[in-house]
Design a protein around this motif. Sequence first.
Motif, mmCIF file in Angstrom:
data_model
loop_
_atom_site.group_PDB
_atom_site.id
_atom_site.type_symbol
_atom_site.label_atom_id
_atom_site.label_comp_id
_atom_site.label_asym_id
_atom_site.label_seq_id
_atom_site.Cartn_x
_atom_site.Cartn_y
_atom_site.Cartn_z
ATOM 1 N N LYS A 129 -2.978 0.279 3.346
ATOM 2 C CA LYS A 129 -3.006 0.452 4.480
ATOM 3 C C LYS A 129 -1.783 1.278 5.004
ATOM 4 C CE LYS A 129 -2.841 -2.203 8.648
ATOM 5 N NZ LYS A 129 -2.463 -3.412 9.291
ATOM 6 N N ARG A 130 -0.624 1.307 4.289
ATOM 7 C CA ARG A 130 0.816 2.230 4.585
ATOM 8 C C ARG A 130 0.223 3.541 4.347
ATOM 9 N NH1 ARG A 130 5.478 -0.023 6.369
ATOM 10 N NH2 ARG A 130 6.813 1.811 6.682
ATOM 11 N N ILE A 178 -2.195 5.054 6.870
ATOM 12 C CA ILE A 178 -1.488 5.249 8.170
ATOM 13 C C ILE A 178 -0.535 6.502 8.109
ATOM 14 C CG2 ILE A 178 0.082 4.430 9.881
ATOM 15 C CD1 ILE A 178 -1.174 1.491 9.428
ATOM 16 N N ASN A 179 0.199 6.521 7.076
ATOM 17 C CA ASN A 179 1.259 7.729 6.894
ATOM 18 C C ASN A 179 0.450 9.015 6.795
ATOM 19 O OD1 ASN A 179 3.246 5.905 7.062
ATOM 20 N ND2 ASN A 179 3.541 6.060 4.946
ATOM 21 N N LEU A 191 2.859 11.452 8.610
ATOM 22 C CA LEU A 191 4.215 11.126 8.987
ATOM 23 C C LEU A 191 5.113 11.979 9.073
ATOM 24 C CD1 LEU A 191 5.781 8.228 8.803
ATOM 25 C CD2 LEU A 191 6.159 8.543 6.617
#
Lengths: 168, 415
Positions: free
Chosen positions: A103-104, A107-108, A160
């Motif tokens: 998930k990280r 999203i990044n 990001l």
Amino acid sequence: MASLHLKGRLWVLQRDGELISDIDTDMIFHNQYLAITDISKMGQYSFDNLNGFKDFAQLAKPGDMILAGDNFGSGSSRQQAVDCFRCLGVTAIIARSYGAIYKRNAINSAFPVITMQDAKASDFKHLEVVVLDMDKGILGEKKAESMSGVQKDIFFAGGLFEYAETLK
Amino acid sequence: MGRTLIEKIIIAHGGGECTGGDVVWMDIDNRSARDFAGANVVGNLEKYGGDSPIDDPDKTFFTFDCNVPANTIPYATNQHRIRLYAREKNLKIWDVNAGIGSHVVIEEGLGKPGTTTIGTDSHLNIMGSVGAFGQGMGDVDTAFAFKSGKVWFQVPNSVRVTLKGMPAPGTEAKDVALAMLKEFGSHTLLGKSVEVCGEWTDQASLSDCITFSSLGTEMGAIIILLAPNQNVLDAFGMKKEEAIYADADATYEKEYVLDISNLEPHLAAPPNPHNVHPVSEYKETAVDGVFIGSCTNGTYEDMAYAAKLLKGRKVADGVMLKVVPATRKTWTRLLHEGLLADLFDAGAIVSNAGCGGCASGQIGMTGLQEIQVSTSNRNFTGKQGKGDTYLAGIGTAVASAVFGRIATVHELEEV
């Protein structure tokens, strides 16, 4: 400009009428391909270790979305398991839950991952065209979670580090 | 509405009026990377960092602790790549002589109560020991923190554990942490911020707090947060008003009570840290080696306790006792106070400061069928070699080294 409203075919990853859970990063992008760093070469291996969907890369079209069960993307931290979908033009993943690192990573890299806690395989027809509203959190006519503010910040910036540039 | 401790720390760092479940941007006081993954952080900054890859050089640093000095060429190459980058960008390095990064951050007063620290060490949540936020992160997120001073974070839900009663004499902080692992395993506290309170935490030393919080990772917790007690405040020269505490009316997702009255020494048998049993049940197990050190049990107090127990005693024939103090400052005190002699004369091999047994062979690995008692925090197959590792406190480790079999600290009184 990226949009919070997506429309496309929905791949319902199901087996025996249940959404498949625990699809790990080796099923998404097997470790035998880890030496590949060129994103344009990653798409062809997407799901080639997921029983029932090994022909996904041949059949997927840009704009497609994916629906899965719990713990999608568990396992290793490999970024290729996100990038392979971007390569194919897949626009979003909707799942009941995600592996924390996956998930990280998603999203990044500005790839939409939407949580839909009570998603069921029977809610949708495989490959039907659906609308995903990531602002309100609606897939077709079913309730999902909306994107968090942070997720939107990174999504619109395109990643990001691109977001970091906007902070100046 | 009352706020939990993690919510208050995040709010104090730009997170907004957040609560458990919210995803927020937060400001990071200490942005660190270690020799493991640090080179990838440098790579990300070179690739994506643009013209200004470092937000604030005074808050950004590297700590070398995994493989110190490097004994493989890839580690040596990575460390030197970091050194060259740090020199160019004027960033501080606690180099191969400094010791474990998380302990250095506490020792130097950077990681004081109420602060936020991130880095590539999965045990950085050890900062919860002083009522501070700490979190291990991947190389992309760490590089982003170097560049922007921020990370995004999903505020975890908070639970509270009240420890009831006091353990038996001879029982250590490690045993209390093992009792938590026995009770909660690796799933019950998964993803939670765990505030622990009670008579034991109120009187615990800074060293005890560090040991206790260091095992949060093995419990699956985001962090084990202890409200700074007087010992911890004194260690940083702080007043209570300067630290951050949970509101008295904070609400927790769940409340647990764990009775530790008269708790006896425990160990975690292979193959995982929550396979916890009383030490007394394992007295027949012969031991080949003992490791004392790590971020869990490597403080001055831990080493001084080991030295006190070993003074005038000898390690059993055929047993390797490996000792690695956590930091150079601890090493220095042990040297000048003569405690090093007590360790050495008993037969210990004492290495320079660092992660020791948990990292890539700084003080040797275990071979197939080798049985080791270790004061560290992970006994997964392969973590410290091919052998079987039992996790225990200092007293159990020393007694096992002296007897050549798993033994309790109470048995030492008989020799």
